[in-house]
Design an enzyme around this catalytic site. Structure first.
Site, PDB file in Angstrom:
ATOM      1  N   ASN A  10       0.877  -1.170   0.000  1.00 46.11           N
ATOM      2  CA  ASN A  10       0.000   0.000   0.000  1.00 46.11           C
ATOM      3  C   ASN A  10       0.914   1.220   0.000  1.00 46.11           C
ATOM      4  O   ASN A  10       1.555   1.504   1.005  1.00 46.11           O
ATOM      5  CB  ASN A  10      -0.896  -0.020   1.251  1.00 46.11           C
ATOM      6  CG  ASN A  10      -1.683   1.260   1.415  1.00 46.11           C
ATOM      7  OD1 ASN A  10      -1.766   2.087   0.495  1.00 46.11           O
ATOM      8  ND2 ASN A  10      -2.280   1.459   2.589  1.00 46.11           N
ATOM      9  N   LYS A  35       0.125   4.314  -0.206  1.00 47.01           N
ATOM     10  CA  LYS A  35      -0.458   5.509   0.424  1.00 47.01           C
ATOM     11  C   LYS A  35      -0.222   6.716  -0.496  1.00 47.01           C
ATOM     12  O   LYS A  35      -0.297   6.551  -1.700  1.00 47.01           O
ATOM     13  CB  LYS A  35       0.117   5.701   1.828  1.00 47.01           C
ATOM     14  CG  LYS A  35       0.006   4.397   2.647  1.00 47.01           C
ATOM     15  CD  LYS A  35       0.327   4.550   4.085  1.00 47.01           C
ATOM     16  CE  LYS A  35       0.131   3.213   4.786  1.00 47.01           C
ATOM     17  NZ  LYS A  35       0.321   3.271   6.214  1.00 47.01           N
ATOM     18  N   HIS A  59      -9.224   2.024   5.095  1.00 45.48           N
ATOM     19  CA  HIS A  59      -7.929   2.078   5.775  1.00 45.48           C
ATOM     20  C   HIS A  59      -8.044   3.027   6.972  1.00 45.48           C
ATOM     21  O   HIS A  59      -8.762   4.034   6.903  1.00 45.48           O
ATOM     22  CB  HIS A  59      -6.838   2.557   4.806  1.00 45.48           C
ATOM     23  CG  HIS A  59      -5.466   2.377   5.372  1.00 45.48           C
ATOM     24  ND1 HIS A  59      -4.926   3.259   6.283  1.00 45.48           N
ATOM     25  CD2 HIS A  59      -4.548   1.401   5.201  1.00 45.48           C
ATOM     26  CE1 HIS A  59      -3.715   2.823   6.632  1.00 45.48           C
ATOM     27  NE2 HIS A  59      -3.459   1.700   5.982  1.00 45.48           N
ATOM     28  N   GLY A  77       3.227   2.189  10.684  1.00 40.16           N
ATOM     29  CA  GLY A  77       4.278   3.191  10.469  1.00 40.16           C
ATOM     30  C   GLY A  77       5.044   3.552  11.720  1.00 40.16           C
ATOM     31  O   GLY A  77       5.783   4.532  11.743  1.00 40.16           O
ATOM     32  N   SER A 124       3.739  -2.269  10.256  1.00 37.14           N
ATOM     33  CA  SER A 124       5.197  -2.427  10.393  1.00 37.14           C
ATOM     34  C   SER A 124       5.694  -3.807   9.967  1.00 37.14           C
ATOM     35  O   SER A 124       6.612  -4.354  10.569  1.00 37.14           O
ATOM     36  CB  SER A 124       5.637  -2.102  11.826  1.00 37.14           C
ATOM     37  OG  SER A 124       5.323  -0.763  12.140  1.00 37.14           O
ATOM     38  N   GLY A 168       2.924  -1.221   4.165  1.00 39.17           N
ATOM     39  CA  GLY A 168       3.080   0.183   3.783  1.00 39.17           C
ATOM     40  C   GLY A 168       4.527   0.493   3.442  1.00 39.17           C
ATOM     41  O   GLY A 168       5.004   0.220   2.337  1.00 39.17           O
TER      42      GLY A 168
HETATM   43  P1  13P Z   1       3.365   0.223   7.523  1.00 40.86           P
HETATM   44  O1  13P Z   1       3.750  -1.102   6.918  1.00 40.86           O
HETATM   45  O2  13P Z   1       4.171   1.363   6.998  1.00 40.86           O
HETATM   46  O3  13P Z   1       3.318   0.150   9.019  1.00 40.86           O
HETATM   47  O4  13P Z   1       1.863   0.517   7.046  1.00 40.86           O
HETATM   48  C1  13P Z   1       0.906  -0.456   7.199  1.00 40.86           C
HETATM   49  C2  13P Z   1      -0.302  -0.046   6.467  1.00 40.86           C
HETATM   50  O5  13P Z   1      -0.971   0.884   6.846  1.00 40.86           O
HETATM   51  C3  13P Z   1      -0.652  -0.789   5.252  1.00 40.86           C
HETATM   52  O6  13P Z   1      -1.925  -0.471   4.820  1.00 40.86           O
END
Ligand code: 13P
Length: 252
Positions: free
Chosen positions: A9, A11, A96, A174, A214, A235
């Site tokens: 993802n 974002k 999300h 994150g 994460s 992410g």
């Molecule tokens: P991270 O892997 O950066 O923690 O993000 C997870 C996420 O929100 C995936 O949709």
């Protein structure tokens, strides 16, 4: 047997130029993933969809990060399902936590989008997950249960297993503070139990439930070896093409 699913993802990251460079380098990954019975893909910003799809074709899954539930109309800034279908995009993240948090999306609204996607034979990736406060109060399960029940309202048994669920505790997104594999498995198994109660064991055995928060190349395997975790929604570690490739290689 449920096929493993590895989804990135992005974002709000990557210009078209950056996205094309990534797609060109990642192009051969799909074949490797499929050879190992793993589905792999990335969900990308709207503007990146067409160029990335053009490069990847059906090598990797290319999905959107959100959509509107209506076909067309006066909704400035929104993107409809027919627009996605016209680009041969058939996957879309829904609900999300960042959309719930910053754009006030509710599970009721997500439910409308899920129904619209299913009606169009597309695959919703429905996200759920609790805040740190809810986690610390020990209310994770009741919170997630509500998100699942509302999100699946009026979804038929026939369609339910076509939805992918992603459990993403907000406190782990994150932050580098991931939920332990035991916590993730416990909640994913709980979610499967709700699906079983709603639709029976045929559907609950079939539906795919991902963990997100994460996930990195060095910890992906510990999640994906849990009974009720069928994949990951990633992410940060999906942004760099080498780390994205490592997510797969470290699983094999
Ligand atoms: P991270 O892997 O950066 O923690 O993000 C997870 C996420 O929100 C995936 O949709």
């Amino acid at each position: 047997m449920r096929r493993k699913l590895l989804l990135g993802n992005w974002k709000m990251n990557k210009t078209v130029t950056e996205a094309k460079a990534f797609a060109t380098e990642a192009k051969t990954l799909g074949r490797e993933a499929r050879a190992n019975k793993i589905d792999m893909g990335i969900c990308v910003p709207y503007v990146d969809l067409a160029p990335v799809k053009k490069i990847l074709k059906n090598s990797l899954i290319v999905g959107a990060e959100n959509c509107n539930e209506l076909d067309h109309g006066a909704y400035t800034g929104e993107i409809s399902i027919p627009m996605l279908k016209d680009l041969n995009i058939s996957w879309c993240i829904i609900g999300h936590s960042e959309r719930r948090m910053y754009y006030a999306e509710t599970s009721e609204h997500c439910n409308k989008k899920i129904l619209a996607l299913l009606e169009n034979k597309m695959t919703p990736v429905y996200c759920c997950g609790e805040s740190l406060e809810t986690y610390e109060e020990g209310k994770t399960k009741e919170f997630v249960e509500e998100q699942i029940r509302v999100g699946f309202k009026n979804v038929s048994a026939e369609d339910a297993s076509k939805v992918v669920i992603a459990y993403e505790p907000i406190w782990s997104i994150g932050t580098g503070k991931n939920a332990s594999k035991e916590i993730a498995e416990d909640v994913c198994s709980f979610i499967r139990g709700i699906i079983k109660e709603l639709y029976g064991s045929k559907v609950s055995n079939k539906i795919r439930i991902l963990y997100g928060g994460s996930v990195k190349p060095n910890n992906i395997k510990e999640y994906l070896t849990q009974d009720d975790i069928d994949g990951a929604l990633v992410g940060g570690a999906s942004l760099d093409v080498n780390s994205y490739k490592e997510l797969l290689t470290n699983l094999l």
